[in-house]
Design an enzyme around this catalytic site. Structure first.
Site, mmCIF file in Angstrom:
data_model
loop_
_atom_site.group_PDB
_atom_site.id
_atom_site.type_symbol
_atom_site.label_atom_id
_atom_site.label_comp_id
_atom_site.label_asym_id
_atom_site.label_seq_id
_atom_site.Cartn_x
_atom_site.Cartn_y
_atom_site.Cartn_z
ATOM 1 N NE ARG A 224 -22.040 -10.414 12.041
ATOM 2 C CZ ARG A 224 -20.889 -10.044 11.019
ATOM 3 N NH1 ARG A 224 -20.766 -8.844 10.736
ATOM 4 N NH2 ARG A 224 -20.312 -11.074 10.540
ATOM 5 C CG HIS A 272 -23.182 -6.322 6.366
ATOM 6 N ND1 HIS A 272 -23.818 -6.844 7.234
ATOM 7 C CD2 HIS A 272 -21.662 -6.420 6.577
ATOM 8 C CE1 HIS A 272 -22.805 -7.745 8.116
ATOM 9 N NE2 HIS A 272 -21.712 -7.332 7.473
HETATM 10 P P1 NDP Z 1 -11.429 -10.658 16.658
HETATM 11 O O1 NDP Z 1 -11.946 -11.849 17.260
HETATM 12 O O2 NDP Z 1 -10.244 -10.734 15.918
HETATM 13 O O3 NDP Z 1 -11.480 -9.549 17.847
HETATM 14 C C1 NDP Z 1 -12.332 -9.253 18.738
HETATM 15 C C2 NDP Z 1 -11.822 -8.160 19.711
HETATM 16 O O4 NDP Z 1 -13.148 -7.816 20.400
HETATM 17 C C3 NDP Z 1 -10.909 -8.427 20.514
HETATM 18 O O5 NDP Z 1 -10.116 -7.450 21.005
HETATM 19 C C4 NDP Z 1 -11.717 -8.984 21.995
HETATM 20 O O6 NDP Z 1 -10.963 -8.548 23.066
HETATM 21 C C5 NDP Z 1 -12.627 -8.078 21.778
HETATM 22 N N1 NDP Z 1 -13.879 -8.427 22.631
HETATM 23 C C6 NDP Z 1 -14.532 -9.566 22.672
HETATM 24 N N2 NDP Z 1 -15.748 -9.677 23.513
HETATM 25 C C7 NDP Z 1 -15.454 -8.839 24.298
HETATM 26 C C8 NDP Z 1 -15.942 -8.010 25.389
HETATM 27 N N3 NDP Z 1 -16.969 -9.083 26.115
HETATM 28 N N4 NDP Z 1 -15.445 -6.940 26.060
HETATM 29 C C9 NDP Z 1 -14.777 -6.351 25.558
HETATM 30 N N5 NDP Z 1 -13.909 -6.743 24.408
HETATM 31 C C10 NDP Z 1 -14.249 -7.816 23.750
HETATM 32 O O7 NDP Z 1 -12.676 -9.756 15.447
HETATM 33 P P2 NDP Z 1 -12.257 -9.096 14.152
HETATM 34 O O8 NDP Z 1 -11.280 -7.929 14.548
HETATM 35 O O9 NDP Z 1 -11.529 -10.227 13.433
HETATM 36 O O10 NDP Z 1 -13.563 -8.727 13.818
HETATM 37 C C11 NDP Z 1 -14.588 -8.235 14.649
HETATM 38 C C12 NDP Z 1 -15.829 -8.032 14.111
HETATM 39 O O11 NDP Z 1 -16.071 -7.293 12.975
HETATM 40 C C13 NDP Z 1 -16.259 -9.416 13.584
HETATM 41 O O12 NDP Z 1 -16.966 -10.537 14.605
HETATM 42 C C14 NDP Z 1 -17.445 -9.185 12.522
HETATM 43 O O13 NDP Z 1 -18.646 -9.265 13.065
HETATM 44 C C15 NDP Z 1 -17.331 -7.580 12.186
HETATM 45 N N6 NDP Z 1 -16.846 -7.558 10.873
HETATM 46 C C16 NDP Z 1 -17.865 -6.585 9.944
HETATM 47 C C17 NDP Z 1 -17.457 -6.412 8.650
HETATM 48 C C18 NDP Z 1 -18.453 -5.305 7.768
HETATM 49 O O14 NDP Z 1 -18.485 -5.488 6.784
HETATM 50 N N7 NDP Z 1 -19.288 -4.700 8.531
HETATM 51 C C19 NDP Z 1 -16.520 -7.235 7.891
HETATM 52 C C20 NDP Z 1 -15.648 -7.802 8.849
HETATM 53 C C21 NDP Z 1 -15.906 -8.132 10.257
HETATM 54 P P3 NDP Z 1 -9.465 -9.634 23.447
HETATM 55 O O15 NDP Z 1 -8.484 -9.013 22.373
HETATM 56 O O16 NDP Z 1 -9.329 -9.269 24.771
HETATM 57 O O17 NDP Z 1 -9.910 -11.181 23.184
#
Ligand code: NDP
Length: 309
Positions: A224, A272
């Site tokens: 994002r 995007h």
């Molecule tokens: P998930 O919710 O499956 O995974 C999130 C990951 O981020 C987890 O590994 C989590 O850690 C980690 N995380 C969250 N908060 C923190 C923090 N404070 N510090 C360190 N690590 C953190 O998300 P997705 O993989 O499904 O998607 C990720 C993002 O990609 C989406 O939220 C979206 O915004 C973006 N996206 C963008 C697209 C585009 O076209 N540009 C398309 C699709 C998605 P833990 O495993 O320990 O919980």
């Protein structure tokens, strides 16, 4: 029991067609023509008008139309009792893998430099780096980040990853939490952001963190726009601490006409599109969640509202 689509910025017809094709029994409406709002128990949403959920007294489930829920969760009208779910989809994951692999190879094989040379009719070979000598750092090892990290490792890159909780991944060195963030960043010659946008991750790509990347590092932000402090990126590019950036997301979308990113020689912008939800591919999980709601069973792909993802 009605399922209502609330998606003012998306063309709703393909979503309606995809859901009706596999679940004709569902009473499906599209906002703002969903007159009997008290009948709506399941809302499928993207970029909903803020405060809209206050009009739906019997909402049980709110499903994002995409993987991200940052915009959705900011809405103060989400009812306390509603369960929030999101999309987890192999096609979304593989498209993201294609994009990130293309962006990393594009950078390592210096395509942007050759594009500039072509403008100047300049024929100047540059020594390429071998990808097995390049370390990519994946911020976020969730449904998408984990798979993209594996894809990069399979392609031959060295890969390190960073998440909130500790993990073990074959072929990927994993760092976790704030304590290990500096070690992670200092190893990442190409940094890929695939974090969810939450209060803990907003502005996480800033002067202090980006300065911890090795000299000449490259940034790929596909998560994002608000993860990145845009002025800080510009300063680090101007200082040559960073060699470039590929940004699929920016803080204001569409990127305003006058924004310096448009013409910056070290920045590649895409609108995007790194990974787009395909209604046909995700309709089965939406319908499955609707049926689970009806049967009072646990829903798939639930979001933790406290953590924000
Ligand atoms: P998930 O919710 O499956 O995974 C999130 C990951 O981020 C987890 O590994 C989590 O850690 C980690 N995380 C969250 N908060 C923190 C923090 N404070 N510090 C360190 N690590 C953190 O998300 P997705 O993989 O499904 O998607 C990720 C993002 O990609 C989406 O939220 C979206 O915004 C973006 N996206 C963008 C697209 C585009 O076209 N540009 C398309 C699709 C998605 P833990 O495993 O320990 O919980």
């Amino acid at each position: 029991m009605t399922l209502s689509l609330i998606c003012p910025t998306k063309y709703s017809a393909p979503w309606v067609a995809a859901i009706e094709a596999i679940a004709p029994e569902i009473d499906l409406r599209v906002w703002p023509d969903d007159d009997d709002k008290a009948d709506v128990t399941f809302a499928l949403v993207w970029a909903q008008p803020e405060g809209i959920f206050a009009e739906y007294p019997n909402l049980q489930v709110i499903s994002s139309m995409g993987a991200g829920v940052d915009n959705l969760l900011q809405d103060p009208s989400i009812p306390e009792q509603a369960t929030i779910v999101r999309i987890v989809d192999p096609r979304l994951v593989s498209q993201m893998g294609d994009y990130v692999l293309a962006a990393t190879l594009n950078h390592v094989r210096q395509f942007p430099t050759y594009a500039q040379q072509q403008q100047q009719q300049q024929w100047q070979p540059l020594q390429p780096r071998n990808i097995d000598e390049v370390t990519v750092g994946m911020m976020g090892l969730g449904q998408i980040g984990r798979a993209v990290a594996n894809r990069l490792a399979q392609a031959g890159f060295q890969v390190v990853g960073w998440s909130r909780g500790a993990k073990i991944m074959a072929g990927v060195t994993v760092f976790a939490g704030k304590n290990q963030m500096q070690d992670f960043l200092s190893a990442s010659e190409i940094l890929v952001c695939l974090l969810p946008l939450t209060s803990a991750t907003e502005n996480i790509l800033n002067a202090e963190t980006l300065a911890q990347l090795p000299q000449g590092a490259y940034l790929i932000n596909v998560a994002r726009g608000n993860h990145l402090v845009e002025e800080d990126l510009l300063s680090l590019l101007d200082d040559d601490h960073l060699s470039g950036a590929c940004l699929d997301v920016v803080s204001q979308e569409p990127l305003p006409q006058e924004h310096p990113f448009w013409s910056h020689p070290k920045i590649t912008i895409t609108p995007h599109i790194a990974s787009l939800t395909d209604p046909v591919s995700v309709a089965p999980q939406i319908v499955e969640n609707y049926r689970r709601m009806m049967a009072r069973q646990p829903l798939l792909n639930q979001v933790d509202r406290q953590q924000g993802y």
